[in-house]
Design an enzyme around this catalytic site. Sequence first.
Site, PDB file in Angstrom:
ATOM      1  N   CYS A  93      29.842  56.121  70.666  1.00 18.30           N
ATOM      2  CA  CYS A  93      28.405  56.393  70.794  1.00 18.30           C
ATOM      3  C   CYS A  93      27.902  56.180  72.225  1.00 18.30           C
ATOM      4  CB  CYS A  93      27.625  55.573  69.765  1.00 18.30           C
ATOM      5  SG  CYS A  93      25.946  56.173  69.544  1.00 18.30           S
ATOM      6  N   HIS A 125      30.299  55.564  64.851  1.00 18.79           N
ATOM      7  CA  HIS A 125      30.640  54.140  65.007  1.00 18.79           C
ATOM      8  C   HIS A 125      31.738  53.706  64.037  1.00 18.79           C
ATOM      9  CE1 HIS A 125      27.277  53.173  67.676  1.00 18.79           C
ATOM     10  NE2 HIS A 125      26.539  53.988  66.943  1.00 18.79           N
ATOM     11  N   GLU A 155      33.450  51.211  64.212  1.00 18.58           N
ATOM     12  CA  GLU A 155      33.430  49.734  64.127  1.00 18.58           C
ATOM     13  C   GLU A 155      32.468  49.223  63.047  1.00 18.58           C
ATOM     14  OE1 GLU A 155      32.128  51.587  66.462  1.00 18.58           O
ATOM     15  OE2 GLU A 155      30.193  50.796  67.156  1.00 18.58           O
TER      16      GLU A 155
END
Lengths: 302, 192
Positions: free
Chosen positions: B85, B176, B178
């Site tokens: 991002c 994302h 993560e």
Amino acid sequence: MPEETDLEDLKRGTELVKRGFAQMQKGGVIMDVVTREQARIAEDAGAVAVMALEAVPADIRKRGGVARMADPARVAEIIDEVSIPVMGKARIGHRTEAQILEAIGVDMIDESEVLTPADNDYHIDKREFTAPFVCGARNLGEALRRIDEGAAMIRTKGEAGTGDVNQAVTHQRAIKGTIRELWGKTHEERERWARENEAPADLVHETAELGRLPVVNFAAGGIATPADAALMMHHGCDGIFVGSGIFGAEDPVEMGNAIVEAVNNWDDPERLADIASDIGKGMKGQSNVGMPEEERLQGRGV
Amino acid sequence: MPRVGVVAVQGDVSEHAAAIDRAARSRGETAEVVEIRRSGIVPDCDALALPGGESTTISRLLRDEGIDEEIRAHVAAGKPVLATCAGLIVASRDAKDERVRTLDLLDVTVDRNAFGRQKDSFEAMLDVSGLDEPFPAVFIRAPLIDEVGADARVLAAWDGTPVAVREGPVVGTSFHPELTPDVRFHRLAFFD
């Protein structure tokens, strides 16, 4: 090129997406702004987001009267001016102000005790919104009630508009200290704590096991200098809201830059000494020691 | 044990640290994860994550702290980077915005926040080249990848637009990885 993904599977406004937005703010400084010019200064100083409001808390305090959501046209101008996220404040319990802010494209809504509460008994049901919310809290019970209502981010209430960091420290210590206590408790002791503190039991268990709030936890209320911001990072905050501290300072550009750098270097006193040097005077402020109860904003919306 | 640095001047740092740890464990390995807020740490890292956050803030602090040139040297040495991002924006050749100074680690141009404001943020299952099953992708005020250079390879697309690319040791995503428990992107970038 790989195969196309099915567009119908798209989900907006989920808890993951709302909490995820808050997670992207971590390690950052969110600055209160009143005009598009101030928003530009904040973005150039390295703010991760701006909070658009009608007047900074110190001016709201001085002015008195009813404090409400800002004029949507002014908020829209600020959205137009900057590329970083724009947040807006709605009154506690005022779902219509929140809906208006969401309609104009505000990225996060602060259901804020700085404005005059619209509902004496209920906060906004934040789960029904696509926009994520941040709410203030003085202790863990308040924080978990707000998360249960759908808040994607918690900030300390502090005592807004005073430039005195004392209450933000008190609130952050209360939240962190209570989480440490809960960590050492048994299941039934946590259940009892949940009942006594009017907090949802599932969130009490989750928080105790995580050892932290299940959402991002910022500091707010009275942060006025780079050293204040670094202190709040030391106390385990994920980032900083600065209200009157930027545009109430003698040199907002210098102060804004310095606070952003201080948050990145909060654990390096030599760098902080350099960052805090020659940046002009901070906001004048008002000590909140001995402040009469009726002048305190933090007791609103528990 | 590989040392993986998470650029930590701003953004979702602990989420990347946790994802790197999970990805390593999923292979029966361990990784040492270090946070990078100052210069002098990147040269000792075997791999780097550039997290999500605010690209204007991250690019400014990378320059102020002198970390930007260290990251370029890391990639020039052929070591892996995963940029997500805001990290992708910073890693791009050009973000077409003077407010962000990009590092030119990936030969792509990006449009910041092209997917819209937060109310347009979304999650969806994404088909990814090299992964057998779709990947849960979370897009938050996500950038759009515009031009893709000859040496960059598109790994995934959403609605006709590239959202994950790889060029040599650098993997960049608009979304994302993560934020979900799925470790496949971190494995793909760092360990596979």
